[in-house]
Motif scaffolding. Structure first.
Motif, PDB file in Angstrom:
ATOM      1  N   ASP A   1      -7.013  -3.847  -3.433  1.00  0.00           N
ATOM      2  CA  ASP A   1      -7.785  -3.015  -4.349  1.00  0.00           C
ATOM      3  C   ASP A   1      -8.850  -3.880  -5.007  1.00  0.00           C
ATOM      4  OD1 ASP A   1      -8.369  -0.616  -5.764  1.00  0.00           O
ATOM      5  OD2 ASP A   1      -7.305  -1.385  -7.515  1.00  0.00           O
TER       6      ASP A   1
ATOM      7  N   LYS B   1       0.829  -1.208   0.000  1.00  0.00           N
ATOM      8  CA  LYS B   1       0.000   0.000   0.000  1.00  0.00           C
ATOM      9  C   LYS B   1       0.866   1.261   0.000  1.00  0.00           C
ATOM     10  CE  LYS B   1      -4.084  -1.914   2.328  1.00  0.00           C
ATOM     11  NZ  LYS B   1      -4.865  -1.934   3.588  1.00  0.00           N
ATOM     12  N   LYS B   2       1.942   1.230   0.799  1.00  0.00           N
ATOM     13  CA  LYS B   2       2.853   2.379   0.852  1.00  0.00           C
ATOM     14  C   LYS B   2       3.477   2.641  -0.516  1.00  0.00           C
ATOM     15  CE  LYS B   2       4.181   2.052   5.743  1.00  0.00           C
ATOM     16  NZ  LYS B   2       5.302   1.763   6.690  1.00  0.00           N
TER      17      LYS B   2
ATOM     18  N   GLU C   1       2.328   1.723  -3.488  1.00  0.00           N
ATOM     19  CA  GLU C   1       1.313   2.181  -4.442  1.00  0.00           C
ATOM     20  C   GLU C   1       0.924   3.633  -4.185  1.00  0.00           C
ATOM     21  OE1 GLU C   1       0.162   0.568  -7.114  1.00  0.00           O
ATOM     22  OE2 GLU C   1       1.593  -1.024  -6.627  1.00  0.00           O
ATOM     23  N   LYS C   2       0.905   4.025  -2.902  1.00  0.00           N
ATOM     24  CA  LYS C   2       0.558   5.396  -2.545  1.00  0.00           C
ATOM     25  C   LYS C   2       1.611   6.363  -3.077  1.00  0.00           C
ATOM     26  CE  LYS C   2      -0.985   8.201   1.365  1.00  0.00           C
ATOM     27  NZ  LYS C   2      -1.224   8.231   2.842  1.00  0.00           N
ATOM     28  N   LYS C   3       2.878   5.951  -3.001  1.00  0.00           N
ATOM     29  CA  LYS C   3       3.961   6.790  -3.515  1.00  0.00           C
ATOM     30  C   LYS C   3       3.842   6.976  -5.023  1.00  0.00           C
ATOM     31  CE  LYS C   3       7.449   5.783   0.020  1.00  0.00           C
ATOM     32  NZ  LYS C   3       8.770   5.150   0.282  1.00  0.00           N
ATOM     33  N   LYS C   4       3.303   5.965  -5.689  1.00  0.00           N
ATOM     34  CA  LYS C   4       3.122   6.037  -7.138  1.00  0.00           C
ATOM     35  C   LYS C   4       1.892   6.864  -7.519  1.00  0.00           C
ATOM     36  CE  LYS C   4       5.015   1.397  -7.918  1.00  0.00           C
ATOM     37  NZ  LYS C   4       4.681   0.020  -8.375  1.00  0.00           N
ATOM     38  N   GLY C   5       1.083   7.201  -6.510  1.00  0.00           N
ATOM     39  CA  GLY C   5      -0.130   7.972  -6.770  1.00  0.00           C
ATOM     40  C   GLY C   5      -1.326   7.115  -7.147  1.00  0.00           C
TER      41      GLY C   5
ATOM     42  N   ALA D   1      -4.711   5.042  -6.785  1.00  0.00           N
ATOM     43  CA  ALA D   1      -5.911   5.169  -5.951  1.00  0.00           C
ATOM     44  C   ALA D   1      -6.451   3.769  -5.659  1.00  0.00           C
ATOM     45  CB  ALA D   1      -6.973   6.011  -6.663  1.00  0.00           C
ATOM     46  N   LEU D   2      -6.101   3.252  -4.495  1.00  0.00           N
ATOM     47  CA  LEU D   2      -6.527   1.899  -4.119  1.00  0.00           C
ATOM     48  C   LEU D   2      -7.878   1.928  -3.415  1.00  0.00           C
ATOM     49  CD1 LEU D   2      -3.183   0.411  -2.691  1.00  0.00           C
ATOM     50  CD2 LEU D   2      -4.121   0.165  -4.998  1.00  0.00           C
TER      51      LEU D   2
END
Length: 241
Positions: free
Chosen positions: A83, A26-27, A29-33, A35-36
């Motif tokens: 997701d 999750k971290k 994917e969040k850095k990649k922007g 939207a999960l």
């Protein structure tokens, strides 16, 4: 001496390991922007409301799926479904497994036939007063068969196909099973997603159902009703001479 047909064995990750890997994913994917839309299950009970329960019960009725469903439950409880997105005829999910990179899951649901839709509309005609409850997520018991019965709206195994990027050879792997249970959780929260998945425009569905009921009423216009009491019967009933 090793054997050609020797089968490799894999240890199943613990719930704690799944959660740890999921948090790391999750971290990233969040850095990649990205939207999960993760699936969150509180406690042991996966689903609570009619919609979620009915979806899961429908899956569990089919022997085709029973061998892998228990593992899917364990994964969805551990927060492995990072997701999950539901669209018309399609479910896309990212599910955390043993590896650091989440697996990609895609589930496709065959579209409803025109004949099946028409048959369901006819069944709804006599129960249109329940549609408001249906849209609010308060599912009326008398309409359960419409969804769960034979030829109902819930998909049969032959109408479901799926794929996963994991190396598991099984047709239904634990990651797909987790995603399917994740759909149940989503339907608990947003019942109308079921209609989206089945490709049904709820507004049009209601309009056509109401129109069918009105047509039936107009077709009976002018016909004497068996509920109307005749003059002679009325006199006898009320004691009028």
């Amino acid at each position: 001496m090793s054997r050609y047909w020797e089968t490799a064995t894999y240890e199943q990750p613990t719930a704690a390991e799944i959660r740890k890997n999921a948090a790391e994913s999750k971290k990233k994917e969040k850095k990649k922007g990205a939207a999960l839309e993760p699936v969150a299950v509180q406690g042991r009970t996966i689903v609570h409301n009619w919609w979620g329960k009915a979806w899961c019960e429908n899956l569990e009725r089919y022997a085709d799926y029973e061998s892998r469903l228990d593992r899917g439950k364990r994964y969805v409880r551990a927060g492995a479904v990072l997701d999950l997105k539901i669209q018309k005829g399609k479910i896309q999910a990212r599910v955390q497994g043993t590896r650091k990179v989440p697996y990609k899951v895609e589930i496709r649901i065959s579209p409803l036939s025109e004949e099946k839709c028409q048959g369901i509309i006819q069944k709804c005609g006599s129960k249109i007063e329940n549609m408001e409850e249906l849209l609010n997520g308060n599912f009326p018991e008398q309409m359960q068969e419409l969804f769960q019965g034979k030829d109902g709206l819930f998909p049969a195994p032959r109408e479901i196909s799926f794929s996963c990027s994991c190396p598991d050879w099984a047709l239904l792997c634990k990651h797909v099973a987790a995603a399917l249970y994740g759909v149940g959780v989503r339907l608990d929260e947003q019942p109308l997603l079921f209609f989206e998945l089945r490709g049904i425009d709820v507004g049009r569905f209601i309009d056509v159902t109401i129109a069918g009921k009105v047509e039936a009423m107009l077709a009976n216009e002018g016909k004497a009703s068996s509920r109307i009491i005749g003059d002679e019967d009325a006199r006898g009933l009320f004691g009028v001479l």
